[in-house]
Design a protein around this motif. Structure first.
Motif, PDB file in Angstrom:
ATOM      1  N   PRO A 116       6.027 -52.908  15.194  1.00  0.00           N
ATOM      2  CA  PRO A 116       7.486 -53.038  15.130  1.00  0.00           C
ATOM      3  C   PRO A 116       7.983 -53.263  13.703  1.00  0.00           C
ATOM      4  O   PRO A 116       7.267 -53.778  12.857  1.00  0.00           O
ATOM      5  CB  PRO A 116       7.776 -54.250  16.014  1.00  0.00           C
ATOM      6  CG  PRO A 116       6.518 -55.030  16.015  1.00  0.00           C
ATOM      7  CD  PRO A 116       5.402 -54.040  15.858  1.00  0.00           C
ATOM      8  N   HIS A 121      12.107 -57.376  14.317  1.00  0.00           N
ATOM      9  CA  HIS A 121      11.141 -58.061  15.147  1.00  0.00           C
ATOM     10  C   HIS A 121      11.624 -59.432  15.618  1.00  0.00           C
ATOM     11  O   HIS A 121      12.087 -60.232  14.840  1.00  0.00           O
ATOM     12  CB  HIS A 121       9.848 -58.185  14.353  1.00  0.00           C
ATOM     13  CG  HIS A 121       8.751 -58.861  15.081  1.00  0.00           C
ATOM     14  ND1 HIS A 121       8.198 -58.356  16.215  1.00  0.00           N
ATOM     15  CD2 HIS A 121       8.137 -60.014  14.845  1.00  0.00           C
ATOM     16  CE1 HIS A 121       7.276 -59.170  16.640  1.00  0.00           C
ATOM     17  NE2 HIS A 121       7.211 -60.180  15.827  1.00  0.00           N
ATOM     18  N   CYS A 126      12.069 -54.862  19.713  1.00  0.00           N
ATOM     19  CA  CYS A 126      11.077 -54.107  18.956  1.00  0.00           C
ATOM     20  C   CYS A 126      10.995 -52.681  19.473  1.00  0.00           C
ATOM     21  O   CYS A 126      11.038 -52.460  20.685  1.00  0.00           O
ATOM     22  CB  CYS A 126       9.704 -54.764  19.090  1.00  0.00           C
ATOM     23  SG  CYS A 126       9.636 -56.430  18.419  1.00  0.00           S
TER      24      CYS A 126
END
Length: 133
Positions: A116, A121, A126
């Motif tokens: 991701p 994140h 993600c």
């Protein structure tokens, strides 16, 4: 008691110190989780596996997984069980490996799952791109 057993084992083996590689431990855990999940879902194509995986995530408090794009296959995961603001690296390592293991086990072929974006994140969800290896 665990401390005593550990100390005894260290003395018996002649070791003074054992270091753990956290990313390696997380990868091993992700592989095991992925294997178990792949046994619980269905699908013979990437799209079918993704749909089944989305249902599984929702039913098992793993977060919400949805198909963000069909070609290439991109999955979006929000509210992930492994992504917390305190420990975002756990999910950053764990999630792609879980997904990769699920797809490889269900499809019987290698695949790659992107990590991701660290700027998104654990805050806005993600994105994972799933491609054949």
């Amino acid at each position: 008691r665990l401390k005593e057993i550990t100390e005894l084992g260290m003395r018996a083996t002649g070791l003074e110190q054992v270091q753990f590689d956290l990313p390696e431990i997380i990868q091993t855990l992700a592989l095991q989780v992925g294997r178990e999940v792949s046994n619980e879902i269905t699908g013979q194509t990437p799209a079918e596996v993704a749909r089944s995986l989305a249902k599984y995530y929702g039913a098992h408090a793993m977060g919400e997984l949805e198909v963000a794009r069909d070609r290439p296959l991109v999955l979006k995961v929000t509210g992930c069980y492994a992504c917390t603001p305190q420990w975002p690296e756990i999910g950053r390592v764990l999630c792609p490996r879980v997904l990769q293991t699920v797809f490889e086990n269900r499809l019987g072929a290698g695949c790659e799952v992107s990590a991701p974006d660290p700027r998104r994140h654990s805050t806005r969800g993600c994105l994972f791109k799933v491609t054949p290896a």
